[in-house]
Enzyme design. Structure first.
Site, PDB file in Angstrom:
ATOM      1  N   CYS A  67       0.810  -1.226   0.000  1.00  0.00           N
ATOM      2  CA  CYS A  67       0.000   0.000   0.000  1.00  0.00           C
ATOM      3  C   CYS A  67       0.842   1.275   0.000  1.00  0.00           C
ATOM      4  O   CYS A  67       0.307   2.363  -0.202  1.00  0.00           O
ATOM      5  CB  CYS A  67      -0.955   0.002   1.192  1.00  0.00           C
ATOM      6  SG  CYS A  67      -2.026  -1.451   1.257  1.00  0.00           S
ATOM      7  N   HIS A 106      -3.041   7.096   2.319  1.00  0.00           N
ATOM      8  CA  HIS A 106      -3.518   5.797   1.848  1.00  0.00           C
ATOM      9  C   HIS A 106      -4.899   5.535   2.423  1.00  0.00           C
ATOM     10  O   HIS A 106      -5.143   5.733   3.614  1.00  0.00           O
ATOM     11  CB  HIS A 106      -2.542   4.699   2.276  1.00  0.00           C
ATOM     12  CG  HIS A 106      -3.087   3.332   2.095  1.00  0.00           C
ATOM     13  ND1 HIS A 106      -3.618   2.884   0.897  1.00  0.00           N
ATOM     14  CD2 HIS A 106      -3.213   2.296   2.963  1.00  0.00           C
ATOM     15  CE1 HIS A 106      -4.038   1.641   1.044  1.00  0.00           C
ATOM     16  NE2 HIS A 106      -3.805   1.262   2.288  1.00  0.00           N
ATOM     17  N   ASN A 144     -10.222  -0.148   0.137  1.00  0.00           N
ATOM     18  CA  ASN A 144      -8.758  -0.084   0.146  1.00  0.00           C
ATOM     19  C   ASN A 144      -8.246  -0.730  -1.138  1.00  0.00           C
ATOM     20  O   ASN A 144      -8.350  -1.940  -1.315  1.00  0.00           O
ATOM     21  CB  ASN A 144      -8.221  -0.819   1.377  1.00  0.00           C
ATOM     22  CG  ASN A 144      -6.709  -0.791   1.481  1.00  0.00           C
ATOM     23  OD1 ASN A 144      -6.010  -0.453   0.535  1.00  0.00           O
ATOM     24  ND2 ASN A 144      -6.195  -1.175   2.644  1.00  0.00           N
TER      25      ASN A 144
END
Length: 328
Positions: A122, A255, A285
């Protein structure tokens, strides 16, 4: 005569999401067929996620990345023959090799420039942006395509309620061009390899067989604790390097992991929530794709404007994290 330094500036952005939208209610109904209990209320309260886009069978990371790249190139007004570097951040590549970046290069008809992948989960897009920035500053590239793309739905254990509700598929991209004035002002990258087990997909392919556990596993509490600590410190460090205060930031684009992490981070940095770009409610996500997708949404809806100061942050498995501060 000494050659003037060039800087990397964001010239365009693009995003692409698979057509299939799965709401929390849709997902709850599907999980119920396997006696796994969840609900829209349960997911929203804990994550802020309301829906996610999932790639259909046969749709690959390189396909998502290519579409996002084309949109970023259109936005920047550049052609394939101008691209001299392609970096793809992904943890879900099409193949062991060649790289997803090479596949994107072929899809776009770009030739001759460098093309390679970066794997920092990520944090991947922030790592890739920093890498491209360094190449441009060194005079080794003039027009770089930086992409974050994932099909995380392929590595999820759909019987694990704690992780399968969190992720979506998608791709985001930016075009970085050499400029006389700074675009990217500062960037910091970090990792702590001793924390690998709190977020990992520890399977591998050997002799034609999958060994180990191929699915994503996460210690959510440990990830939360680490994420808010390292992102707070990273934000302050990158601002200090650029000679600005955190208060000077126009937009924070972290993020898109979990709304609780984002809200806690904003409070620690004393950044008003109205200056935090949040897209996880619609995208979930998307790992390395989350930051460029959020940036593209905020540029296209008019929130992020030329001249504004934007802080982009990634945090993910490894354990990895980093920040990029850019003048738009």
């Amino acid at each position: 005569m000494e050659k003037a330094m060039k800087y990397a500036k964001i010239a365009g952005s693009g995003g692409y999401l698979p057509e299939r939208v799965v709401t929390n209610d849709d997902l709850a109904a599907e999980l119920a067929t396997r006696q796994i209990s969840t609900s829209d209320e349960w997911i929203v309260e804990r994550t802020g996620i309301r829906q996610r886009h999932l790639a259909e069978r046969g749709v690959t990371t390189s396909q998502l990345a290519t579409e996002a790249a084309r949109r970023a190139m259109d936005d920047a007004g550049v052609q394939a023959d101008e691209i001299d570097m392609i970096i793809v951040a992904t943890s879900t590549p099409d193949y062991v090799f060649p790289s997803t970046a090479c596949l994107v290069q072929a899809n776009l008809g770009a030739k001759g420039g460098a093309a390679f992948d970066v794997q920092a989960v990520c944090s991947g897009f922030v790592y890739a942006m920093t890498t491209a920035d360094n190449f441009i500053r060194a005079g080794r590239a003039r027009c770089a395509l930086v992409i974050g793309a994932e099909v995380f739905s392929r590595i999820l254990d759909w019987n694990d309620r704690g992780t399968c509700v969190l992720f979506g598929d998608g791709a985001g991209a930016v075009v970085l061009k050499a400029a006389d004035e700074p675009g990217i002002l500062a960037a910091h990258l970090h990792a702590d390899g001793s924390q690998t087990k709190i977020l990992c997909a520890a399977g591998n392919v050997a002799y034609g067989d999958v060994t180990g556990d191929p699915f994503l596993r996460m210690d959510g509490q440990a990830v939360f604790k680490q994420a808010v600590t390292v992102l707070d410190r990273s934000a302050r460090d990158v601002c200090a390097e650029a000679g600005v205060e955190v208060d000077d930031i126009d937009w924070l684009i972290p993020h898109q992991a979990n709304v609780r992490i984002l809200n806690f981070l904003a409070r620690k940095l004393r950044v008003p929530t109205e200056r935090v770009v949040i897209t996880m409610d619609q995208h979930a996500n998307t790992s390395a794709a989350s930051v460029p997708l959020a940036l593209d949404v905020a540029r296209r809806d008019g929130r992020v404007k030329p001249g504004q100061l934007v802080l982009m942050q990634g945090v993910g498995g490894g354990f990895t994290w980093g920040s990029v501060l850019a003048r738009m």
